[in-house]
Design a protein around this motif. Structure first.
Motif, PDB file in Angstrom:
ATOM      1  N   LEU A 100       0.796  -1.025  -0.172  1.00  0.00           N
ATOM      2  CA  LEU A 100      -0.094   0.468  -0.180  1.00  0.00           C
ATOM      3  C   LEU A 100       1.096   1.374   0.652  1.00  0.00           C
ATOM      4  O   LEU A 100       0.676   2.333  -0.906  1.00  0.00           O
ATOM      5  CB  LEU A 100      -0.781   0.198   1.296  1.00  0.00           C
ATOM      6  CG  LEU A 100      -2.044   1.294   1.384  1.00  0.00           C
ATOM      7  CD1 LEU A 100      -3.052   2.159  -0.177  1.00  0.00           C
ATOM      8  CD2 LEU A 100      -2.481   0.969   2.755  1.00  0.00           C
ATOM      9  N   LEU A 148      -4.336   7.442  -3.734  1.00  0.00           N
ATOM     10  CA  LEU A 148      -5.367   6.589  -4.321  1.00  0.00           C
ATOM     11  C   LEU A 148      -6.252   7.133  -3.305  1.00  0.00           C
ATOM     12  O   LEU A 148      -6.771   7.652  -2.785  1.00  0.00           O
ATOM     13  CB  LEU A 148      -4.485   5.397  -3.059  1.00  0.00           C
ATOM     14  CG  LEU A 148      -3.384   4.846  -3.753  1.00  0.00           C
ATOM     15  CD1 LEU A 148      -3.054   3.715  -2.474  1.00  0.00           C
ATOM     16  CD2 LEU A 148      -3.165   4.421  -4.999  1.00  0.00           C
ATOM     17  N   GLY A 149      -7.357   5.888  -4.078  1.00  0.00           N
ATOM     18  CA  GLY A 149      -8.795   6.549  -3.532  1.00  0.00           C
ATOM     19  C   GLY A 149      -9.635   6.161  -4.837  1.00  0.00           C
ATOM     20  O   GLY A 149      -9.481   6.177  -5.660  1.00  0.00           O
ATOM     21  N   ASP A 150     -11.628   6.806  -4.904  1.00  0.00           N
ATOM     22  CA  ASP A 150     -12.476   6.724  -5.632  1.00  0.00           C
ATOM     23  C   ASP A 150     -11.544   7.579  -6.200  1.00  0.00           C
ATOM     24  O   ASP A 150     -11.818   7.522  -7.662  1.00  0.00           O
ATOM     25  CB  ASP A 150     -13.677   7.048  -4.498  1.00  0.00           C
ATOM     26  CG  ASP A 150     -13.779   5.848  -4.096  1.00  0.00           C
ATOM     27  OD1 ASP A 150     -13.059   4.538  -4.422  1.00  0.00           O
ATOM     28  OD2 ASP A 150     -14.141   5.938  -3.070  1.00  0.00           O
ATOM     29  N   ASN A 181      -7.102   1.875  -6.484  1.00  0.00           N
ATOM     30  CA  ASN A 181      -7.188   1.049  -4.765  1.00  0.00           C
ATOM     31  C   ASN A 181      -6.122  -0.086  -4.852  1.00  0.00           C
ATOM     32  O   ASN A 181      -5.805  -0.506  -5.480  1.00  0.00           O
ATOM     33  CB  ASN A 181      -8.358   0.457  -5.037  1.00  0.00           C
ATOM     34  CG  ASN A 181      -9.648   1.670  -5.052  1.00  0.00           C
ATOM     35  OD1 ASN A 181     -10.428   2.568  -4.160  1.00  0.00           O
ATOM     36  ND2 ASN A 181     -10.443   1.692  -5.646  1.00  0.00           N
ATOM     37  N   CYS A 182      -5.399   0.281  -3.526  1.00  0.00           N
ATOM     38  CA  CYS A 182      -4.675  -1.048  -3.519  1.00  0.00           C
ATOM     39  C   CYS A 182      -5.073  -1.384  -1.829  1.00  0.00           C
ATOM     40  O   CYS A 182      -5.083  -1.334  -1.361  1.00  0.00           O
ATOM     41  CB  CYS A 182      -2.809  -0.592  -3.150  1.00  0.00           C
ATOM     42  SG  CYS A 182      -2.012  -1.652  -2.379  1.00  0.00           S
ATOM     43  N   ASP A 183      -5.292  -2.819  -1.868  1.00  0.00           N
ATOM     44  CA  ASP A 183      -5.092  -3.668  -0.491  1.00  0.00           C
ATOM     45  C   ASP A 183      -3.731  -4.180  -0.268  1.00  0.00           C
ATOM     46  O   ASP A 183      -2.398  -4.677  -1.451  1.00  0.00           O
ATOM     47  CB  ASP A 183      -5.060  -5.523  -1.256  1.00  0.00           C
ATOM     48  CG  ASP A 183      -6.470  -4.935  -1.817  1.00  0.00           C
ATOM     49  OD1 ASP A 183      -7.461  -4.144  -1.362  1.00  0.00           O
ATOM     50  OD2 ASP A 183      -7.397  -6.396  -2.714  1.00  0.00           O
ATOM     51  N   GLN A 191     -11.153   2.063 -13.439  1.00  0.00           N
ATOM     52  CA  GLN A 191     -11.081   1.164 -12.468  1.00  0.00           C
ATOM     53  C   GLN A 191      -9.443   0.617 -11.909  1.00  0.00           C
ATOM     54  O   GLN A 191      -9.196  -0.355 -12.999  1.00  0.00           O
ATOM     55  CB  GLN A 191     -11.615   0.554 -11.780  1.00  0.00           C
ATOM     56  CG  GLN A 191     -12.918   1.143 -11.898  1.00  0.00           C
ATOM     57  CD  GLN A 191     -13.116   2.023 -10.130  1.00  0.00           C
ATOM     58  OE1 GLN A 191     -12.829   1.394  -9.171  1.00  0.00           O
ATOM     59  NE2 GLN A 191     -14.120   3.432  -9.821  1.00  0.00           N
ATOM     60  N   SER A 240      -7.122  -1.655  -9.479  1.00  0.00           N
ATOM     61  CA  SER A 240      -7.028  -2.934  -8.339  1.00  0.00           C
ATOM     62  C   SER A 240      -5.481  -2.783  -8.251  1.00  0.00           C
ATOM     63  O   SER A 240      -4.498  -4.154  -9.100  1.00  0.00           O
ATOM     64  CB  SER A 240      -8.150  -3.783  -8.291  1.00  0.00           C
ATOM     65  OG  SER A 240      -7.700  -4.723  -7.196  1.00  0.00           O
ATOM     66  N   SER A 251      -3.732  -5.592  -5.952  1.00  0.00           N
ATOM     67  CA  SER A 251      -3.621  -6.455  -4.611  1.00  0.00           C
ATOM     68  C   SER A 251      -2.214  -7.481  -4.636  1.00  0.00           C
ATOM     69  O   SER A 251      -1.312  -7.533  -5.772  1.00  0.00           O
ATOM     70  CB  SER A 251      -4.751  -7.561  -5.421  1.00  0.00           C
ATOM     71  OG  SER A 251      -4.348  -8.022  -6.385  1.00  0.00           O
TER      72      SER A 251
END
Length: 411
Positions: free
Chosen positions: A272, A286-288, A293-295, A328, A330, A332
């Motif tokens: 992150l 990061l964010g909407d 987005n990152c886990d 979008q 992602s 992870s």
């Protein structure tokens, strides 16, 4: 005709030691103990010579490698492998005939009667049989030899099986030869890549200085009140500035590409935290709001290289976003037995399956209508970072459309 054959044989023999070194069968130090560089191959060879001795019902079996001036035993059953002068070798007298030799009593054979391995000076060999070890190219490496200190004979089937075992010895040595060739080729490729990377880095660094100077003068000219907007000179300056900045961006990419690899400084990292740093390098959080987005997860990697990898992948997601939907992305990771796989999945334009391998090559761009600017080094740099970490990069399709890039960071 005989003179020509003799001359050709002499030429072939003059390069024998070099040829044996190519097979890993002759060390640089001629006095070194006989052994194969590959321990697994050495074990397999030992099994073959033991089988040869048992097949022929004799106590001794060896694999002799014969150079210009020596005989080296690289595998032996019943005796310790050793080295002797070629002139003392029994096999040296017959191995270039390319024919199997079987002698019931060597003391009665004029080819061997005065040999020190027969007379008792070195040994007292009586029964002797050998099969030349001839490669597919016609190079005779030496021989598979079985012998005893008592007279004996071999049945035709035993001779045939001994020749089969000799063929297996050659296959084993050929495999080692190909392995050494591949190893040498890979070493040379790594060396060439290192030299090329260093060259690219130096050229990129040297070109940045004059290019930055040019762009500085362009910016000064663009701010000159004597060149108002609408003036043709202002348009030319804008074109020069745009082209120069694209060139500078490409040089920066080449410089980044050349820096990948080398000594890694691995440390425990937060995925992150490093992803947030990479996003900020692109002017995003990061964010909407950004769609990224990152886990969070822990992994061990080189911080600078992981950050460069994530920055390149995020930049690609931004450059190749779909005009039909909001971006979008992602980020992870999944831990496994081989290491941690970092995945960056977007819902952008995607990459056709037939183009995925090509897209990872340096300086390759797909040149599709609507694609953003780029140097064609982003994915190539990411792939080098993956390899530097002992892993690999793979491209697949995101469910629903888009590109998913998975990078293994090996433990």
């Amino acid at each position: 005709m005989n003179g020509t054959v003799t001359h050709l044989s002499a030429v072939a023999e003059s390069g024998r030691t070099a040829g044996l070194r190519d097979y890993g069968l002759m060390p640089e130090d001629a006095g070194a103990a006989p052994q194969l560089p590959d321990a697994e191959a050495a074990g397999a060879l030992e099994n073959l010579v033991r089988l040869a001795a048992r097949l022929c019902a004799v106590p001794y079996s060896v694999v002799n490698i014969i150079s210009e001036d020596q005989q080296r035993q690289i595998a032996a059953s019943g005796v310790d492998p050793g080295v002797c002068a070629r002139e003392d070798s029994m096999c040296a007298a017959v191995f270039l005939s390319r024919k199997t030799t079987v002698v019931a009593d060597a003391s009665k054979d004029p080819r061997f009667a005065k040999n020190p391995f027969v007379t008792g000076e070195i040994a007292s060999v009586r029964f002797y049989a050998s099969v030349p070890l001839e490669t597919a190219s016609g190079f005779v490496l030496g021989s598979l030899c079985v012998f005893s200190d008592g007279a004996a004979t071999l049945e035709a089937e035993q001779i045939a099986m001994l020749e089969v075992l000799a063929h297996q010895v050659v296959e084993l040595l050929e495999l080692q030869h190909r392995t050494l060739q591949l190893s040498n080729a890979l070493a040379e490729l790594r060396r060439s890549n290192t030299v090329l990377g260093e060259f690219a880095g130096r050229v990129s660094h040297d070109l940045r200085i004059p290019l930055t100077t040019i762009l500085g003068y362009v910016e000064l000219a663009e701010d000159d009140p004597d060149i108002p907007p609408g003036n043709p000179a202002a348009e030319y300056l804008a074109l020069i500035g745009g082209s120069g900045r694209r060139m500078l961006g490409t040089l920066e990419d080449v410089l980044d590409y050349s820096k990948v690899g080398g000594t890694l400084r691995r440390e425990r990292l937060s995925l992150l935290a490093v992803t947030a740093e990479a996003a900020r390098d692109l002017g995003l959080d990061l964010g909407d709001a950004s769609g990224i987005n990152c886990d969070d997860a822990g992994l061990v990697a080189d911080r600078a290289q992981l950050r460069a990898l994530l920055q390149n992948l995020l930049a690609n997601s931004l450059n190749y976003r779909s005009p039909e939907r909001a971006l979008q992305v992602s980020v992870s990771s999944v831990a496994g037995d081989s290491g941690t796989t970092v995945t960056v999945a977007d819902n952008g334009r995607g990459i056709d399956a037939g183009d995925r391998q090509r897209a990872m090559e340096p300086l390759v761009r797909l040149n599709r209508a609507g694609d953003g600017p780029g140097s064609g080094l982003g994915l190539a740099t990411c792939r080098r970072i993956a390899k530097a970490h002992g892993g690999e990069l793979q491209i697949s399709e995101t469910p629903g459309g888009g590109t998913t890039v998975s990078v293994l960071i090996a433990t």
